[in-house]
Design a protein around this motif. Sequence first.
Motif, mmCIF file in Angstrom:
data_model
loop_
_atom_site.group_PDB
_atom_site.id
_atom_site.type_symbol
_atom_site.label_atom_id
_atom_site.label_comp_id
_atom_site.label_asym_id
_atom_site.label_seq_id
_atom_site.Cartn_x
_atom_site.Cartn_y
_atom_site.Cartn_z
ATOM 1 N N ARG A 28 0.836 -1.210 0.000
ATOM 2 C CA ARG A 28 0.000 0.000 0.000
ATOM 3 C C ARG A 28 0.869 1.258 0.000
ATOM 4 N N VAL A 29 1.992 1.214 0.720
ATOM 5 C CA VAL A 29 2.892 2.361 0.775
ATOM 6 C C VAL A 29 3.479 2.648 -0.604
ATOM 7 N N ARG A 40 2.309 1.654 -3.522
ATOM 8 C CA ARG A 40 1.229 2.088 -4.415
ATOM 9 C C ARG A 40 0.905 3.560 -4.224
ATOM 10 N N GLY A 41 1.157 4.042 -2.995
ATOM 11 C CA GLY A 41 0.907 5.449 -2.699
ATOM 12 C C GLY A 41 2.049 6.370 -3.092
ATOM 13 N N ARG A 66 -3.822 -2.684 5.217
ATOM 14 C CA ARG A 66 -4.327 -1.768 4.177
ATOM 15 C C ARG A 66 -4.608 -0.388 4.773
ATOM 16 N N ASP A 78 -2.239 3.001 3.945
ATOM 17 C CA ASP A 78 -2.881 4.183 3.361
ATOM 18 C C ASP A 78 -2.750 5.415 4.249
ATOM 19 N N VAL A 134 0.752 6.910 4.017
ATOM 20 C CA VAL A 134 0.878 7.720 2.799
ATOM 21 C C VAL A 134 0.205 9.073 2.979
ATOM 22 N N ALA A 135 -1.021 9.063 3.539
ATOM 23 C CA ALA A 135 -1.749 10.319 3.732
ATOM 24 C C ALA A 135 -0.974 11.270 4.632
ATOM 25 N N ASN A 185 2.185 12.744 2.990
ATOM 26 C CA ASN A 185 1.901 13.759 1.979
ATOM 27 C C ASN A 185 1.133 14.952 2.518
ATOM 28 N N HIS A 205 -8.973 4.984 6.770
ATOM 29 C CA HIS A 205 -7.687 4.901 7.458
ATOM 30 C C HIS A 205 -7.762 4.243 8.837
#
Length: 474
Positions: A23-24, A26-27, A324, A328, A331-332, A335, A347
């Motif tokens: 997931r990381v 993919r982000g 998952r 996610d 990543v959020a 960023n 999340h």
Amino acid sequence: MQTREYDVIVIGAGPVGENVADRVVRGGLSCVIVESELVGGECSYWACMPSKALLRSGAALRAAESVDGAKQAVTGGVDVAGALRRRDVATHDWDDGSQVKWLEGAGIELVRGHGRVSGEKTVRVTGEDGGEIRLVARHAVAVATGSAALLPDIPGLREIDPWTSRDATSVQDVPATLAILGGGVVGAEMATAFASFGTKVTMIVRSGLLAAMEPFAGELVQTALEDLGVVFHAGVDVTAAHRTDKNAVLTLSDGGRVVAEQVLVATGRVPRSGDLGLDSVGLEPGSWLDVDDTLLVTGTDWLYAVGDVNHRVLLTHQGKYQARAAGDVIVARANGGAVDAAPWGVHVATADHDAVPQVTFTDPVVASVGLTEKAARAAGRSIRVLDYDLSWVAGSSTVSDSYVGQARAIVDEDRGVLIGATFVGPDVAELLHSATIAIVGEVPLERLWHAVPSYPTVSEVWLRWLEAYGRPTV
């Protein structure tokens, strides 16, 4: 010492760690995963996959024996060598080459060795050759090291070299006799598998079989195991253990003894966090790691604990669900994006609380999700319990000529929704996801009247539950 820098470091390359890393990446973040054993972890090589492979041969044989026209073709018992070959295929003969290729294809870097947190966002990895690498994370470190079997403090137990679940699922020579300590899922499943192989199994269950589930689950499974020749000692403890030339001898609290060629300890799990350097960041080594619903370790803003090691739910599929959410949210946060941490947000791992599905692959199978009657009443819920004998639905006769099963639904009366379901019987595993959806989606019972079960299938139990509950009137 060589130093490498990444956005995220994951310690533990089992299914949970793999999913965090995936997931990381993919982000859009860079990620390295650290593993001291096999990529793929406990589930792939010593738990879910090999145990279910070992169980299937006996289950398939008994299913055939329960159907006229098929039972005549059964001319013998389980071919143990064939069952073990099937297990070896499931584990790829304990070779993780295909899993390593998957990491490479996913853009996740692998570092082999034992990883220890050595400071904030820093992990030191010791390789098999003793060399060390220092890894630094720009944003987060995720611990996904899982759990290990608990060995209770019984005099002499360690000295008899008992099996844990790893030994049972990787067995090469099936013992003639086996004593199992513990009546949970591991104990019940391994009793089923080894009894299918012709092993004389004795279970020592202090608190009863499958005690955390609805009472009828343990009762039906115990009856089936006794039919397979399993002997039960209930309500007793093992007070001492020693080994003779050929057997282990267990002394029981009621004065009895159990003698067996091998002993399997299945009494619980402990976190694999004892040698992770947690003390370097003020955490207790060897402890379960307390997290919030975004899997962030309490008291930190960079350390995550995902899967068994946080002790929320010790199930692979639930750990992957957590992964998952954790991946996610990492990543959020990296960023500077919005974090959806409200219940059922993207999340958070809200389902960990009251919507956990689990299948126990005994024979009969136990499939459950949500709250039991006992748990619901303890939580102060106003509930109604709906029980139904699964042998009464038309679909049961298409599965077996002698179907034995039971189903229970727990309804929250204040909201008119399902909050728990348990199915026990042949082929009930595939009923579970419909119950999980109903619970997670909080589908009103009045709407479920329009979800028509196919005929003749065992899923017709849904209609029988609704009929027992009563259709709403205008």
